[in-house]
Design a protein around this motif. Structure first.
Motif, PDB file in Angstrom:
ATOM      1  N   MET A   1      32.225  42.127  39.840  1.00 22.15           N
ATOM      2  CA  MET A   1      33.229  42.054  40.530  1.00 22.15           C
ATOM      3  C   MET A   1      34.582  42.198  39.649  1.00 22.15           C
ATOM      4  N   ASP A   2      35.476  43.115  40.315  1.00 25.54           N
ATOM      5  CA  ASP A   2      36.832  43.321  39.803  1.00 25.54           C
ATOM      6  C   ASP A   2      37.948  42.526  40.365  1.00 25.54           C
ATOM      7  N   TYR A   3      39.097  42.101  39.631  1.00 27.31           N
ATOM      8  CA  TYR A   3      40.109  41.529  40.121  1.00 27.31           C
ATOM      9  C   TYR A   3      41.275  42.485  40.340  1.00 27.31           C
ATOM     10  N   SER A   4      42.255  42.240  41.451  1.00 24.29           N
ATOM     11  CA  SER A   4      43.203  43.074  41.538  1.00 24.29           C
ATOM     12  C   SER A   4      44.486  42.220  42.009  1.00 24.29           C
ATOM     13  N   THR A   5      45.606  42.829  41.616  1.00 19.17           N
ATOM     14  CA  THR A   5      46.550  42.336  41.805  1.00 19.17           C
ATOM     15  C   THR A   5      47.682  43.100  42.914  1.00 19.17           C
ATOM     16  N   ASP A   6      47.222  44.503  43.275  1.00 17.80           N
ATOM     17  CA  ASP A   6      47.751  45.479  43.873  1.00 17.80           C
ATOM     18  C   ASP A   6      47.760  45.127  45.371  1.00 17.80           C
ATOM     19  N   TYR A   7      48.529  44.511  45.929  1.00 16.49           N
ATOM     20  CA  TYR A   7      48.164  44.154  47.455  1.00 16.49           C
ATOM     21  C   TYR A   7      49.399  45.182  48.499  1.00 16.49           C
ATOM     22  N   THR A   8      49.908  46.068  47.927  1.00 21.67           N
ATOM     23  CA  THR A   8      50.712  46.851  48.615  1.00 21.67           C
ATOM     24  C   THR A   8      49.906  48.164  49.076  1.00 21.67           C
ATOM     25  N   THR A   9      48.831  48.518  48.302  1.00 21.51           N
ATOM     26  CA  THR A   9      48.244  49.681  48.525  1.00 21.51           C
ATOM     27  C   THR A   9      47.297  49.352  49.482  1.00 21.51           C
ATOM     28  N   HIS A  10      46.553  48.046  49.371  1.00 23.77           N
ATOM     29  CA  HIS A  10      45.635  47.579  50.597  1.00 23.77           C
ATOM     30  C   HIS A  10      45.879  46.611  51.397  1.00 23.77           C
ATOM     31  N   ALA A  11      47.282  46.598  51.803  1.00 21.22           N
ATOM     32  CA  ALA A  11      48.131  45.521  52.673  1.00 21.22           C
ATOM     33  C   ALA A  11      47.137  45.367  53.832  1.00 21.22           C
ATOM     34  N   GLU A  12      46.755  46.454  54.609  1.00 19.75           N
ATOM     35  CA  GLU A  12      45.951  46.231  56.131  1.00 19.75           C
ATOM     36  C   GLU A  12      44.458  45.939  55.878  1.00 19.75           C
ATOM     37  N   ALA A  13      43.959  46.177  54.863  1.00 17.96           N
ATOM     38  CA  ALA A  13      42.548  45.780  54.248  1.00 17.96           C
ATOM     39  C   ALA A  13      42.745  44.217  54.156  1.00 17.96           C
ATOM     40  N   ILE A  14      43.358  43.929  53.241  1.00 17.33           N
ATOM     41  CA  ILE A  14      43.724  42.449  53.182  1.00 17.33           C
ATOM     42  C   ILE A  14      44.055  41.681  54.342  1.00 17.33           C
ATOM     43  N   THR A  45      57.919  38.665  52.056  1.00 21.98           N
ATOM     44  CA  THR A  45      58.026  37.973  50.832  1.00 21.98           C
ATOM     45  C   THR A  45      58.551  38.566  49.355  1.00 21.98           C
ATOM     46  N   PRO A  46      59.533  38.273  49.119  1.00 24.94           N
ATOM     47  CA  PRO A  46      60.291  38.798  47.776  1.00 24.94           C
ATOM     48  C   PRO A  46      58.952  38.674  46.737  1.00 24.94           C
ATOM     49  N   ALA A  47      58.983  39.739  45.884  1.00 25.54           N
ATOM     50  CA  ALA A  47      57.808  39.538  44.943  1.00 25.54           C
ATOM     51  C   ALA A  47      57.853  38.553  43.795  1.00 25.54           C
ATOM     52  N   GLU A  48      58.915  38.141  43.479  1.00 25.19           N
ATOM     53  CA  GLU A  48      59.169  37.091  42.488  1.00 25.19           C
ATOM     54  C   GLU A  48      58.364  35.748  43.225  1.00 25.19           C
ATOM     55  N   ASP A  49      58.207  35.746  44.602  1.00 28.48           N
ATOM     56  CA  ASP A  49      57.681  34.582  45.171  1.00 28.48           C
ATOM     57  C   ASP A  49      56.360  34.442  45.731  1.00 28.48           C
ATOM     58  N   LEU A  50      55.655  35.573  45.156  1.00 28.38           N
ATOM     59  CA  LEU A  50      54.189  36.091  45.917  1.00 28.38           C
ATOM     60  C   LEU A  50      53.440  36.624  44.904  1.00 28.38           C
ATOM     61  N   ARG A  51      52.237  36.124  44.855  1.00 28.75           N
ATOM     62  CA  ARG A  51      51.247  36.264  43.867  1.00 28.75           C
ATOM     63  C   ARG A  51      49.938  36.728  44.914  1.00 28.75           C
ATOM     64  N   VAL A  52      49.332  37.688  44.808  1.00 30.61           N
ATOM     65  CA  VAL A  52      48.331  38.005  45.499  1.00 30.61           C
ATOM     66  C   VAL A  52      46.934  38.470  44.675  1.00 30.61           C
ATOM     67  N   PHE A  53      45.722  37.892  44.936  1.00 25.42           N
ATOM     68  CA  PHE A  53      44.727  38.281  44.007  1.00 25.42           C
ATOM     69  C   PHE A  53      43.475  38.749  44.955  1.00 25.42           C
ATOM     70  N   THR A  54      43.083  39.797  44.683  1.00 28.59           N
ATOM     71  CA  THR A  54      41.703  40.271  45.487  1.00 28.59           C
ATOM     72  C   THR A  54      40.595  40.423  44.605  1.00 28.59           C
ATOM     73  N   ALA A  55      39.429  40.274  45.315  1.00 24.57           N
ATOM     74  CA  ALA A  55      38.218  40.442  44.377  1.00 24.57           C
ATOM     75  C   ALA A  55      37.647  41.786  45.215  1.00 24.57           C
ATOM     76  N   TRP A  56      37.007  42.510  44.349  1.00 24.25           N
ATOM     77  CA  TRP A  56      36.274  43.967  44.904  1.00 24.25           C
ATOM     78  C   TRP A  56      34.940  44.086  44.122  1.00 24.25           C
ATOM     79  N   GLU A  57      34.109  44.789  44.989  1.00 20.41           N
ATOM     80  CA  GLU A  57      32.951  45.176  44.186  1.00 20.41           C
ATOM     81  C   GLU A  57      32.483  46.692  44.977  1.00 20.41           C
ATOM     82  N   ASP A  58      32.040  47.541  44.302  1.00 19.36           N
ATOM     83  CA  ASP A  58      31.816  48.882  44.796  1.00 19.36           C
ATOM     84  C   ASP A  58      32.850  49.374  45.810  1.00 19.36           C
ATOM     85  N   GLY A  59      34.072  49.131  45.517  1.00 15.57           N
ATOM     86  CA  GLY A  59      35.236  49.629  46.461  1.00 15.57           C
ATOM     87  C   GLY A  59      35.109  48.729  47.615  1.00 15.57           C
ATOM     88  N   ALA A  60      34.474  47.724  48.029  1.00 14.82           N
ATOM     89  CA  ALA A  60      34.437  46.704  48.936  1.00 14.82           C
ATOM     90  C   ALA A  60      35.204  45.490  48.625  1.00 14.82           C
TER      91      ALA A  60
END
Length: 179
Positions: A1-14, A45-60
């Motif tokens: 499992m991989d973790y990401s903090t990139d929420y802008t690229t995957h906003a709609e999927a999130i 939400t301003p970036a300084e007030d937001l943290r988003v973490f996602t978990a991915w596996e094999d692109g899912a």
């Protein structure tokens, strides 16, 4: 499992993960509400007030978690609200949520955040260090419908001591339906 903090690229999927997960567990109205919340958090939400973490596996996308800043007018400590949290329905019960939460809390700890608070099931979140707090000790930004679900943990060596309010949340959370 991989973790990401990139929420802008995957906003709609999130946002769709949150909508579908909450629809499956709480019904269509709650799914729509939480999906809209996720979209607003990402877009407004301003970036300084937001943290988003996602978990991915094999692109899912397996899971996601939001942390947003809570400010207390009379207290200098840094506080983040952990909500909402979602794990894709097909992947629940595998420990993904707990590992994702631990990862997010660890990242907040490294950046010097003092306290994490959430509004959820004390039995579940108690397993990862959250403990019940009263609104007198940790004021909520809106009246709580279920005060027993207001829980927090210190992310430092300091004990969890009362915060001096009033509390203010980010704009997307300033909605009584969410509390």
């Amino acid at each position: 499992m991989d973790y990401s903090t990139d929420y802008t690229t995957h906003a709609e999927a999130i946002a769709e993960l949150f909508a579908s997960t909450f629809t499956a567990s709480e019904g269509a109205d709650e799914g729509a509400l939480i999906g809209a919340l996720a979209r607003r958090l990402i877009a407004e939400t301003p970036a300084e007030d937001l943290r988003v973490f996602t978990a991915w596996e094999d692109g899912a996308l397996l899971g996601g978690i939001f942390f947003t800043r809570l400010t207390y007018a009379g207290d200098p400590r840094t506080v983040f609200l952990m909500a909402p949290v979602a794990v894709a329905t097909a992947h629940q019960g595998k420990g993904i949520g707990q590992r994702l939460i631990a990862h997010g809390l660890g990242a907040l700890r490294q950046e010097g955040v003092d306290i994490a608070v959430t509004y959820g099931d004390p039995a579940f979140y108690g397993r990862i260090g959250f403990e019940p707090v009263s609104e007198a000790d940790l004021p909520a930004p809106q009246p709580l419908q279920q005060p027993q679900g207001w829980i927090a943990q210190s992310l430092t060596d300091a004990p969890l001591t009362p915060l001096r309010g009033p509390a203010r949340c980010v704009a997307a959370f300033d909605d009584p339906r969410l509390w």
